[in-house]
Design an enzyme around this catalytic site. Structure first.
Site, mmCIF file in Angstrom:
data_model
loop_
_atom_site.group_PDB
_atom_site.id
_atom_site.type_symbol
_atom_site.label_atom_id
_atom_site.label_comp_id
_atom_site.label_asym_id
_atom_site.label_seq_id
_atom_site.Cartn_x
_atom_site.Cartn_y
_atom_site.Cartn_z
ATOM 1 N N CYS A 288 0.723 -1.276 0.171
ATOM 2 C CA CYS A 288 0.063 -0.278 -0.248
ATOM 3 C C CYS A 288 1.120 1.196 -0.231
ATOM 4 O O CYS A 288 1.401 1.884 -1.088
ATOM 5 C CB CYS A 288 -1.131 -0.138 1.435
ATOM 6 S SG CYS A 288 -2.089 1.630 0.871
ATOM 7 N N HIS B 182 -3.301 -4.978 1.126
ATOM 8 C CA HIS B 182 -3.739 -5.737 2.410
ATOM 9 C C HIS B 182 -3.893 -7.104 2.419
ATOM 10 O O HIS B 182 -4.808 -7.687 1.679
ATOM 11 C CB HIS B 182 -3.932 -4.691 3.186
ATOM 12 C CG HIS B 182 -3.998 -2.950 3.422
ATOM 13 N ND1 HIS B 182 -2.784 -3.102 3.973
ATOM 14 C CD2 HIS B 182 -4.157 -2.591 3.217
ATOM 15 C CE1 HIS B 182 -2.055 -1.800 3.881
ATOM 16 N NE2 HIS B 182 -3.301 -1.732 3.426
#
Length: 512
Positions: free
Chosen positions: A343, A435
């Site tokens: 991310c 994630h």
């Protein structure tokens, strides 16, 4: 049965999340249809529900303890800190703006009371029991007027919620904390407080019992259980501003590695680290050692360096430069040594960032080790994607404003037809916005084999490690803790019937 309970704490980190999850798992094993609830959560560790709503990871884990799918109703207000003074406000799973602490507590919070009560009422109309978690301490008298997560929700719920106050005896001063918590509540709030639960006790319980008897004489309230200290019982961390740089993520014993070598993973402890729980799946692997680092020399013996997510990508990039970690990461990539960016960490590895949303700094150069250009969009991406990577199925969830334009490298995660879905790879450097991808067992093992080959380590992933099974095992241990060390008959009556009538008022009560 149609009941509820609020688990409050004498302090932050008293064990509210763990106790809530444990009660949920104990109840569901009794055949009770149960749901978790936290009206307001402050955390940088969040999760995406099936309907695309962002909630705290602790509530997602508690939903797993209940064996139900998490929804936005379970955590209607999520605050994601962007620093010491402001937070992004996420309402019913969607971001609605940034507010300073003064602005939030000065008016916005109280306006949300109706929303959170509606969510709680909907859950109570659907489930047999709803186990609610408070935040911080219910006796924060400076915030009582605007409280929507502790006594504010307990006294305004219909019917009112009984309150169980958890205290961490390992910190010391638990009796004073229990008494002081009750004594600083108003008469109306004290009527909701049914009693106490001691957490993290070490030693002979019989030595504690005289104090518990005196506490009952002083407050008129009983203790519902004494939970012993146990290693490795924590669930996903909530606190987004304070991260314990522990030597290992998973505190319980891990089986020895299968291969001749171990793999050493260094996680850069960047500011405003978010969803650092992504590396828990690595730490659960036998033969993998995970540690958080903040100095370049700590990267020297690492076989893999992970740059995790962050709520402040540009600030994290600056921090890496200030700590001389940025140069170390660039050298590492040039040497063909493994690096994984997740991310915000993926964005940091790119060529440049256009940020008029998060930091409002405009054009900022990244580390330049991946051919990626990032533009921050005002709309947040919130999805639960599925794809394929390294020949294995991979699932994840996305929570980010950054939109990546990948201009080169190899595809990292693709769909069934081989079309790129996310991320990229150049040599031994990987980046992805997903994630939770490392929780996919087959993909994690394939990825670790790639890392071991690039690091010239004779490491072999264990063939049977199931991260989902480890999570279930952990939740069952929490349920066992409640079942074996709490008065479950009394807890059942409390959840079903509410706080006992006629509880005494303990002066002085909340200041006017």
């Amino acid at each position: 049965m149609s009941g509820g309970l609020l688990v409050a704490g004498t302090t932050s980190d008293a064990g509210k999340s763990v106790v809530t999850a444990g009660i949920c798992r104990w109840l569901v094993r009794q055949g009770v249809k149960v749901a978790p609830f936290k009206a307001q959560n402050m955390s940088l560790n969040s999760f995406v529900t099936c309907e695309g709503a962002e909630i705290g990871r602790a509530q997602a884990m508690q939903a797993q303890a209940c064996r139900v799918e998490p929804t936005a109703l379970m955590n209607p207000v999520l605050l994601k800190p962007g620093g010491e003074q402001s937070s992004q406000v996420v309402l019913l799973g969607k971001p609605v703006g940034e507010l300073s602490a003064r602005g939030y507590h000065g008016g916005r919070q109280q306006k949300l009371l109706g929303t959170v009560l509606e969510c709680l009422a909907e859950l109570r109309g659907t489930y047999d029991a709803v186990i609610c978690e408070g935040a911080g301490s219910p006796a924060e008298i400076n915030l009582r007027r605007t409280d929507i997560v502790n006594m504010g929700i307990a006294r305004n719920a219909r019917p009112r919620l009984p309150v169980l106050v958890v205290g961490d005896i390992d910190r010391g001063g638990v009796f004073a904390s229990f008494f002081g918590t009750v004594a600083l509540l108003s008469r109306e709030d004290q009527e909701c407080v049914a009693g106490f639960l001691v957490n993290k006790f070490r030693g002979d319980v019989s030595l504690l019992e005289p104090g518990l008897d005196m506490l009952r004489d002083l407050t008129g309230r009983r203790t519902y259980g004494v939970l012993p200290f146990r290693h490795g019982l924590g669930i996903d961390e909530e606190d987004g501003l304070r991260v314990s740089l522990r030597g290992t993520v998973r505190e319980s014993n891990v089986a020895p590695g299968v291969g001749e070598d171990v793999l050493r993973v260094a996680v850069c402890a960047i500011p405003l680290m978010s969803n650092f729980t992504d590396v828990d799946a690595l730490a659960a692997e036998p033969g993998v050692v995970v540690r958080f680092v903040d100095r370049p020399e700590e990267l020297a013996d690492a076989d893999l360096v992970v740059i995790p997510g962050t709520r402040g990508t540009v600030r994290a990039l600056e921090w890496l430069g200030e700590r001389r970690l940025a140069d170390a990461l660039v050298r590492r990539a040039a040497e063909g040594r493994p690096v994984l960016g997740i991310c915000g960490g993926f964005q940091i590895l790119g060529e440049h960032i256009e940020d008029d949303v998060e930091s409002r700094r405009g054009h900022v150069d990244g580390l330049g080790v991946l051919p990626v250009r990032v533009r921050f969009a005002r709309e947040k991406t919130l999805t639960r994607p599925v794809g394929e990577a390294l020949g294995e199925r991979v699932e994840g969830y996305e929570i980010h404003h950054g939109v990546a334009d990948v201009t080169g490298g190899e595809t990292f995660i693709s769909d069934d037809n081989g079309h790129s879905l996310d991320g990229c790879r150049v040599g031994a450097v990987w980046g992805t916005h997903w994630h939770g991808s490392l929780e996919s067992d087959g993909f994690r093992r394939a990825f670790l084999r790639e890392v071991a080959a690039a690091a010239s380590r004779r490491f072999v992933p264990a063939p049977d490690t199931s991260f989902a099974a480890l999570r279930e095992e952990q939740l069952d241990r929490l349920g066992d803790l409640i079942e074996q060390h709490a008065d479950t008959d009394a807890l059942w009556r409390l959840i079903e019937s509410g706080a006992p009538q006629g509880l005494p008022f303990i002066p002085p009560g909340a200041p006017a």
